[in-house]
Design a protein around this motif. Structure first.
Motif, PDB file in Angstrom:
ATOM      1  N   UNK A 112       0.825  -1.214   0.000  1.00 44.92           N
ATOM      2  CA  UNK A 112       0.000   0.000   0.000  1.00 44.92           C
ATOM      3  C   UNK A 112       0.852   1.253   0.000  1.00 44.92           C
ATOM      4  N   UNK A 113       0.388   2.272  -0.729  1.00 45.36           N
ATOM      5  CA  UNK A 113       1.170   3.505  -0.845  1.00 45.36           C
ATOM      6  C   UNK A 113       0.312   4.720  -0.500  1.00 45.36           C
ATOM      7  N   UNK A 114       0.969   5.813  -0.220  1.00 43.43           N
ATOM      8  CA  UNK A 114       0.319   7.120  -0.099  1.00 43.43           C
ATOM      9  C   UNK A 114       0.782   7.924  -1.302  1.00 43.43           C
ATOM     10  N   UNK A 115      -0.171   8.550  -2.005  1.00 46.42           N
ATOM     11  CA  UNK A 115       0.258   9.343  -3.153  1.00 46.42           C
ATOM     12  C   UNK A 115      -0.258  10.770  -3.033  1.00 46.42           C
ATOM     13  N   UNK A 116       0.486  11.695  -3.598  1.00 48.51           N
ATOM     14  CA  UNK A 116       0.046  13.089  -3.648  1.00 48.51           C
ATOM     15  C   UNK A 116       0.270  13.629  -5.048  1.00 48.51           C
ATOM     16  N   UNK A 117      -0.488  14.683  -5.377  1.00 53.01           N
ATOM     17  CA  UNK A 117      -0.237  15.395  -6.624  1.00 53.01           C
ATOM     18  C   UNK A 117       0.538  16.658  -6.311  1.00 53.01           C
ATOM     19  N   UNK A 118       1.404  17.031  -7.238  1.00 53.08           N
ATOM     20  CA  UNK A 118       2.147  18.267  -7.038  1.00 53.08           C
ATOM     21  C   UNK A 118       2.367  18.925  -8.389  1.00 53.08           C
ATOM     22  N   UNK A 119       2.707  20.204  -8.341  1.00 53.30           N
ATOM     23  CA  UNK A 119       2.916  20.951  -9.579  1.00 53.30           C
ATOM     24  C   UNK A 119       4.413  21.075  -9.816  1.00 53.30           C
ATOM     25  N   UNK A 120       4.846  20.557 -10.952  1.00 50.66           N
ATOM     26  CA  UNK A 120       6.252  20.706 -11.313  1.00 50.66           C
ATOM     27  C   UNK A 120       6.528  22.185 -11.548  1.00 50.66           C
ATOM     28  N   UNK A 121       7.572  22.695 -10.907  1.00 51.25           N
ATOM     29  CA  UNK A 121       7.866  24.122 -10.939  1.00 51.25           C
ATOM     30  C   UNK A 121       8.198  24.653 -12.321  1.00 51.25           C
ATOM     31  N   UNK A 122       8.936  23.867 -13.103  1.00 54.71           N
ATOM     32  CA  UNK A 122       9.376  24.373 -14.402  1.00 54.71           C
ATOM     33  C   UNK A 122       8.277  24.227 -15.458  1.00 54.71           C
ATOM     34  N   UNK A 123       7.659  23.038 -15.518  1.00 52.71           N
ATOM     35  CA  UNK A 123       6.715  22.792 -16.617  1.00 52.71           C
ATOM     36  C   UNK A 123       5.281  23.107 -16.216  1.00 52.71           C
ATOM     37  N   UNK A 124       5.038  23.373 -14.941  1.00 55.18           N
ATOM     38  CA  UNK A 124       3.700  23.700 -14.415  1.00 55.18           C
ATOM     39  C   UNK A 124       2.697  22.560 -14.603  1.00 55.18           C
ATOM     40  N   UNK A 125       3.204  21.355 -14.862  1.00 56.86           N
ATOM     41  CA  UNK A 125       2.300  20.232 -15.041  1.00 56.86           C
ATOM     42  C   UNK A 125       1.991  19.580 -13.698  1.00 56.86           C
ATOM     43  N   UNK A 126       0.783  18.992 -13.602  1.00 58.28           N
ATOM     44  CA  UNK A 126       0.417  18.237 -12.404  1.00 58.28           C
ATOM     45  C   UNK A 126       1.066  16.857 -12.500  1.00 58.28           C
ATOM     46  N   UNK A 127       1.792  16.476 -11.458  1.00 54.34           N
ATOM     47  CA  UNK A 127       2.411  15.148 -11.439  1.00 54.34           C
ATOM     48  C   UNK A 127       2.076  14.433 -10.136  1.00 54.34           C
ATOM     49  N   UNK A 128       2.370  13.150 -10.100  1.00 55.05           N
ATOM     50  CA  UNK A 128       2.057  12.347  -8.923  1.00 55.05           C
ATOM     51  C   UNK A 128       3.336  11.798  -8.329  1.00 55.05           C
ATOM     52  N   UNK A 129       3.401  11.735  -7.016  1.00 56.73           N
ATOM     53  CA  UNK A 129       4.484  10.980  -6.383  1.00 56.73           C
ATOM     54  C   UNK A 129       3.893  10.052  -5.334  1.00 56.73           C
TER      55      UNK A 129
END
Lengths: 272, 272
Positions: free
Chosen positions: A169-186
């Motif tokens: 099981x994992x915990x995931x969050x979305x974040x905004x990449x600073x350079x490309x402004x895209x939403x990504x997941x970690x």
């Protein structure tokens, strides 16, 4: 079987270097060498003095029945600065330029002596900060994170961009990449980080700081606290930084692909 | 400034441990401590004897003007076997079972003392084999590859499943995954591996061996030679193995998800 002082000094040095940050009782050494605690105490005094004089680190002593001795890694500041300056000249080589203004740095973090020296420089700044875990992002941060972890003797947790079946099981969050402004997941495996841990974030490279900011948000999900953020190289070529408190060893101030110019200087580690 | 023997022994031990496999001239030490070469020779004899007696490794001497001394990592075979047995019991814990019969092992390779001990066990078997490079597959093999590389003091190259812009030109091959029979791709940066290198492949886990076989094919593209293949855990639950010459520390003989049984035994490292 009795051991001579010279043999004890060699074996104790090896043992302490292999177990940084760990409290070792005098009884452990006394039994290991069938020697009196008073002799062990004298040995440790010699080792402590030599470690400090040569910039290897120091030994701290915890008195009492549950006490003992602990090796904390260190480095002389002029040795650290000289190595950072050396790395600056290595990184500034025009052959490192890749299309798009990227820099090839894989070889630097691929050499054990180099990555260990960088790890030691970073670890020395946190040796007495009770760091419990090193966190990094897959894949490029992993070698450096382990190099730091080796000197602090604490586990590494690796944040990923994708879910792996072998992580549970994992915990995931979305974040905004600073350079490309895209939403990504970690994502981070739930098992890998105990609640309330004190975490040092280590990464190889930081531009705007979106990834690092994402890791800080992830810490909150685990009710973990932040011991600090250290990156090997920060890029200065950004409009807005998303993270303001961090340490960098090296600062990349300009990458000019057309004229093949790479401008590199010391990061803020040197003056702190 | 003159150094006492005790101080020299401590600092030389630290220096040799930090530079395994590297030839260090007696002149280097003589100048470092403002001491006669005859004294340095005596120091090295004491260090060699202690290293061998405690299972830390050995020192080999290269005579002549270009000569010196070289530290080769080692481990006592009973110490290695005891640690492998300990790991077997750690891995056999039912809480490690994940859906699909996978095992959670990330924590094991996340602890510096554990991963370093595994790395030392592997490196000891190759200390005199003139390995020039460690190769592994991203991401899970990386910590172990670096642990081995630290003790052999050779660089790590990381094979990836995808192209990264920061790697520059790459060589890619297709290979068949042994378990799923799917065609997959692996890539390696052209710059990362010099032609003709002698390479030790290290990975955390091997089932049918498709990934390892892929890495062997990749070596051919770089005209590199294979020094050996070592995996931390091999799974015995397969119909056909694609690789026949390899060393494993641990063998997974059965994973029964329903009855929560994990059967683990020593790999072929122990008897070789």
């Amino acid at each position: 079987m009795k051991f001579k002082r010279s043999e004890r000094l060699i074996d104790m040095t090896n043992y302490l270097l292999a177990h940084p940050g760990r409290l070792v009782s005098l009884t452990f050494f006394a039994e290991r060498y069938s020697s009196a605690k008073s002799s062990i105490s004298e040995d440790l005094t010699i080792i402590k003095e030599t470690f400090e004089q040569r910039g290897i680190g120091t030994l701290t002593t915890v008195p009492g029945a549950a006490g003992g001795v602990k090796y904390l890694v260190g480095i002389k500041s002029d040795e650290a600065t000289a190595f950072i300056d050396h790395l600056c000249s290595v990184i500034a080589s025009p052959e490192r330029l890749l299309p798009g203004g990227y820099l090839y740095m894989t070889d630097i973090l691929g050499h054990p002596e180099t990555v260990n020296m960088i790890g030691r420089i970073i670890a020395a700044a946190y040796a007495d900060k009770q760091v419990e875990v090193i966190m990094t992002m897959a894949t490029k941060g992993i070698p450096l994170a382990y190099a730091v972890a080796n000197y602090l003797n604490v586990p590494v947790v690796i944040v990923r961009r994708d879910n792996k079946v072998t992580e549970g099981p994992t915990v995931s969050i979305n974040y905004v990449s600073g350079s490309s402004k895209r939403i990504q997941t970690m994502v981070l495996s739930k098992r890998s980080l105990a609640e309330g841990s004190k975490v040092l974030i280590v990464d190889d490279f930081m531009k705007a700081g979106g990834t690092v900011k994402g890791m800080v948000s992830l810490l909150e999900e685990f009710k973990a606290t932040l011991a600090g953020i250290t990156v090997f190289v920060e890029s200065d070529e950004i409009e807005e930084r998303l993270v303001d408190q961090f340490v960098s060893l090296i600062k990349l101030t300009e990458v000019d692909e057309r004229d093949k110019i790479i401008s590199v200087s010391r990061g803020n580690y040197v003056n702190n």
